[in-house]
Design a protein around this motif. Structure first.
Motif, PDB file in Angstrom:
ATOM      1  N   ARG A  76      -1.259   2.457 -10.632  1.00  8.47           N
ATOM      2  CA  ARG A  76      -0.801   1.886  -9.362  1.00  8.47           C
ATOM      3  C   ARG A  76      -1.956   1.469  -8.465  1.00  8.47           C
ATOM      4  NH1 ARG A  76       4.805   4.364  -7.319  1.00  8.47           N
ATOM      5  NH2 ARG A  76       6.038   3.375  -8.938  1.00  8.47           N
ATOM      6  N   ASN A  89      -2.600   7.072  -8.202  1.00 14.11           N
ATOM      7  CA  ASN A  89      -2.547   7.191  -9.649  1.00 14.11           C
ATOM      8  C   ASN A  89      -3.209   5.944 -10.215  1.00 14.11           C
ATOM      9  OD1 ASN A  89      -0.907   5.435 -11.279  1.00 14.11           O
ATOM     10  ND2 ASN A  89       0.900   6.675 -11.015  1.00 14.11           N
ATOM     11  N   ASN A 106       3.492   1.696  -1.615  1.00 14.99           N
ATOM     12  CA  ASN A 106       3.952   1.905  -2.987  1.00 14.99           C
ATOM     13  C   ASN A 106       2.835   2.314  -3.941  1.00 14.99           C
ATOM     14  OD1 ASN A 106       6.677   1.344  -2.523  1.00 14.99           O
ATOM     15  ND2 ASN A 106       6.258  -0.847  -2.534  1.00 14.99           N
ATOM     16  N   ILE A 107       1.617   2.277  -3.441  1.00 14.97           N
ATOM     17  CA  ILE A 107       0.489   2.681  -4.274  1.00 14.97           C
ATOM     18  C   ILE A 107       0.283   4.176  -4.103  1.00 14.97           C
ATOM     19  CG2 ILE A 107      -1.987   2.495  -4.677  1.00 14.97           C
ATOM     20  CD1 ILE A 107      -1.881  -0.329  -3.585  1.00 14.97           C
ATOM     21  N   GLU A 108       0.483   4.869  -5.159  1.00 11.94           N
ATOM     22  CA  GLU A 108       0.174   6.287  -5.147  1.00 11.94           C
ATOM     23  C   GLU A 108      -1.232   6.424  -5.717  1.00 11.94           C
ATOM     24  OE1 GLU A 108       3.191   8.185  -7.434  1.00 11.94           O
ATOM     25  OE2 GLU A 108       4.783   7.384  -6.167  1.00 11.94           O
ATOM     26  N   ASN A 110       0.814  -1.213   0.000  1.00 10.65           N
ATOM     27  CA  ASN A 110       0.000   0.000   0.000  1.00 10.65           C
ATOM     28  C   ASN A 110       0.849   1.266   0.000  1.00 10.65           C
ATOM     29  OD1 ASN A 110      -2.295  -1.501  -0.114  1.00 10.65           O
ATOM     30  ND2 ASN A 110      -2.795  -1.293   2.039  1.00 10.65           N
TER      31      ASN A 110
END
Length: 146
Positions: A55, A52, A48-50, A46
């Motif tokens: 992602r 966007n 690393n999830i931006e 999570n």
């Protein structure tokens, strides 16, 4: 498990499955707080999830789709003749559990077995796919809000 699920029953199976995996996962999350197990695989994913589109789509929607097709449909089917139905389902879910690279693999195993149950009961791969997507969204929202 031999009855045929209507579309309405499949919808409710997704809802039941989602609540079941959430409740079980919350229980394991509590258990994890009292055990000396420190693995943050979900938080790492999570983090690393931006916000966007790509992602968000990959881990929240595409991964459950691919995982359900592989671990609920194809692997059990490939090993059913060798291991039998039940053992093939367990074998596939053990692989699914360890694939998440978390020493505390039991929640993944239980969730995978729940997804397998609803797949077999509904005879429709969309049921565990949507259940898994709902669960991933729940986990993302809960960890993202933390």
């Amino acid at each position: 498990m031999n009855r045929i699920y209507s579309e309405k029953n499949k919808f409710f199976a997704v809802i039941k499955g989602t609540f079941l995996v959430i409740i079980i996962s919350l229980g394991f999350a509590y258990f994890r707080t009292i055990m000396p197990i420190s693995v943050e695989s979900t938080n790492i994913i999570n983090a690393n999830i931006e916000l966007n589109f790509i992602r968000l789509v990959l881990p929240l929607f595409l991964s459950p789709l691919v995982e359900e097709l592989i671990f609920r449909k194809y692997i059990p089917y490939m090993f059913e003749d060798i291991l039998g139905k039940i053992k093939a389902i367990f074998f596939s879910n053990i692989i699914f559990s360890f694939m998440h690279l978390d020493p505390f693999f039991l929640p993944y195993l239980i969730n995978g077995l729940i997804y397998s149950y609803f797949y077999k009961a509904a005879k429709d791969i969309k049921v565990p796919i949507f259940t898994h997507i709902n669960y991933n969204i729940f986990v993302f929202v809960m960890t993202y809000l933390n």
